[in-house]
Write an enzyme that holds these catalytic residues in place. Structure first.
Site, mmCIF file in Angstrom:
data_model
loop_
_atom_site.group_PDB
_atom_site.id
_atom_site.type_symbol
_atom_site.label_atom_id
_atom_site.label_comp_id
_atom_site.label_asym_id
_atom_site.label_seq_id
_atom_site.Cartn_x
_atom_site.Cartn_y
_atom_site.Cartn_z
ATOM 1 N N PRO A 2 -0.129 -19.871 -13.032
ATOM 2 C CA PRO A 2 1.223 -20.179 -12.610
ATOM 3 C C PRO A 2 1.361 -21.624 -12.130
ATOM 4 O O PRO A 2 0.680 -22.044 -11.205
ATOM 5 C CB PRO A 2 1.476 -19.212 -11.453
ATOM 6 C CG PRO A 2 0.316 -18.280 -11.431
ATOM 7 C CD PRO A 2 -0.795 -18.943 -12.132
ATOM 8 N N GLU A 3 2.219 -22.379 -12.792
ATOM 9 C CA GLU A 3 2.580 -23.714 -12.353
ATOM 10 C C GLU A 3 4.068 -23.655 -12.009
ATOM 11 O O GLU A 3 4.635 -22.561 -11.986
ATOM 12 C CB GLU A 3 2.277 -24.730 -13.459
ATOM 13 C CG GLU A 3 0.814 -24.703 -13.878
ATOM 14 C CD GLU A 3 0.483 -25.660 -15.006
ATOM 15 O OE1 GLU A 3 1.179 -26.679 -15.149
ATOM 16 O OE2 GLU A 3 -0.466 -25.395 -15.746
ATOM 17 N N HIS A 113 -7.209 -5.302 -6.667
ATOM 18 C CA HIS A 113 -6.736 -6.691 -6.683
ATOM 19 C C HIS A 113 -5.305 -6.822 -6.170
ATOM 20 O O HIS A 113 -4.756 -7.910 -6.138
ATOM 21 C CB HIS A 113 -6.801 -7.254 -8.107
ATOM 22 C CG HIS A 113 -8.156 -7.149 -8.728
ATOM 23 N ND1 HIS A 113 -9.263 -7.755 -8.171
ATOM 24 C CD2 HIS A 113 -8.590 -6.507 -9.834
ATOM 25 C CE1 HIS A 113 -10.322 -7.486 -8.926
ATOM 26 N NE2 HIS A 113 -9.941 -6.728 -9.936
ATOM 27 N N ARG A 133 -8.598 -13.249 -9.029
ATOM 28 C CA ARG A 133 -9.593 -14.213 -8.531
ATOM 29 C C ARG A 133 -9.390 -14.657 -7.094
ATOM 30 O O ARG A 133 -10.182 -15.425 -6.568
ATOM 31 C CB ARG A 133 -9.644 -15.430 -9.451
ATOM 32 C CG ARG A 133 -10.336 -15.085 -10.741
ATOM 33 C CD ARG A 133 -10.429 -16.242 -11.686
ATOM 34 N NE ARG A 133 -10.469 -15.712 -13.036
ATOM 35 C CZ ARG A 133 -10.301 -16.417 -14.134
ATOM 36 N NH1 ARG A 133 -10.088 -17.709 -14.042
ATOM 37 N NH2 ARG A 133 -10.359 -15.859 -15.298
ATOM 38 N N ARG A 172 -4.617 -47.170 -8.195
ATOM 39 C CA ARG A 172 -5.389 -45.939 -8.381
ATOM 40 C C ARG A 172 -6.218 -46.030 -9.656
ATOM 41 O O ARG A 172 -5.716 -46.365 -10.717
ATOM 42 C CB ARG A 172 -4.441 -44.719 -8.455
ATOM 43 C CG ARG A 172 -3.564 -44.522 -7.220
ATOM 44 C CD ARG A 172 -4.302 -43.897 -6.063
ATOM 45 N NE ARG A 172 -4.940 -42.639 -6.401
ATOM 46 C CZ ARG A 172 -4.428 -41.442 -6.112
ATOM 47 N NH1 ARG A 172 -3.256 -41.350 -5.503
ATOM 48 N NH2 ARG A 172 -5.081 -40.349 -6.419
#
Length: 291
Positions: A2-3, A113, A133, A172
């Site tokens: 999921p984003e 879960h 997880r 960066r």
DNA sequence: ACCGCACCCTGAGCGC
DNA sequence: TGCGCTCAGGGTGCGG
């Protein structure tokens, strides 16, 4: 995984099953680092509360109660937030799936879960949070309680601009791919949409963030927003575990150009898509379209 | 300040 | 059949 788009689709579709309802009882699994707030305290705080709203910040969901408390949820890699009415093979393990008759629709039964189960006082469908997880997070925030996780977040990906990325990237040296995954720069971008946005912007993921020109960041910002809005429209990407709250699959996995397409021809030029590990994550790109 | 990396976790898929 | 290995990766925290 999921984003932002998957979290946003989840928010929109689970909201009717949460907002305006009063929690009657809460069941959890045993304590683990999944529970930032220990499950006992979580159950006590949540029981009896009426939920007043559901918002999103980056990849976090926040369920607001009437007195200003907030329940913070993160779906991690394999998190699934759904109604007890939902049926989907993605809610079962492969072994459980294999035992199914071809066209059987087995109702979901909470398993080991399923870390959070909310029952409501109207006796209607429950809401489950399942995460195989356990990379997800659940945290209770009292009214006014500060939250470092949220305070750290940068601009929401749906509002990111080229100038913001350009300015934040000066000096960066990290790969631009890793830079886009930094939630303190842009909140909500994960591995799939970073790869997709870089493809659409024509930028090679390995390039040092500080050496990417302003015009490329304009293209990356535009592509990020366009790709995410389109994904939200199609219900998100169901690539491994992601399933919408009603059990339905998303559709954006069919529109992706590079993510998990290693060796397949680029849809723009036919060149084989390459995979390269950048910052301990797989990056996928077209060596011809992305310079 | 920035960067690389280990770690948390479980299941799928693979070679032997 | 079954074991052991590798891989998947979001976010955090640590050492350089």
């Amino acid at each position: 995984m999921p984003e932002l788009p998957e979290v946003e689709v989840t928010r929109r579709r689970i909201a009717p099953a949460m907002v305006g309802r009063t929690v009657r009882s809460v069941r959890t699994t045993a304590n683990s680092y999944f529970f930032v707030t220990p499950p006992g305290r979580l159950r006590a705080r949540l029981a009896g509360r009426r939920l007043a709203g559901l918002t999103r910040s980056g990849k976090y969901l926040l369920a607001h109660t009437e007195d200003g408390s907030r329940l913070l949820l993160h779906l991690g890699m394999t998190g699934q937030l759904f109604s007890s009415d939902a049926t989907s093979p993605r809610l079962l393990s492969a072994t459980a799936r294999a035992a199914l008759e071809p066209d059987a629709q087995l109702d979901f039964r909470p398993d080991r879960h399923t870390h959070l189960r909310l029952a409501f006082d109207d006796g209607g469908p429950e809401v489950y949070l399942r995460d195989v997880r356990k990379f997800g997070k659940v945290q209770w925030l009292a009214p006014g309680e500060p939250c470092e996780r949220l305070d750290r977040l940068g601009t929401d990906a749906l509002e990111v601009t080229g100038s913001h990325l350009f300015e934040a990237s000066r000096g960066r040296k990290v790969a631009v791919k890793s830079f886009l995954l930094d939630q303190s720069v842009v909140a909500g971008t994960g591995n799939i949409y970073a790869d997709e946005a870089l493809f659409h912007a024509g930028v090679r993921p390995t390039r040092a963030a500080g050496r990417v020109p302003r015009r490329s960041y304009e293209a990356i910002a535009d592509a990020t927003k366009r790709v995410m809005l389109r994904s939200i429209e199609t219900g998100g990407s169901s690539i491994s575990d992601y399933v919408a709250p009603d059990g339905s699959d998303g559709g954006y996995q069919d529109e992706r150009r590079v993510y998990a397409r290693t060796g397949s021809p680029c849809r723009a030029c036919g060149t084989a898509i390459r995979r390269k590990v950048i910052g301990q994550r797989s990056a996928h790109y077209c060596p011809a379209c992305q310079r």
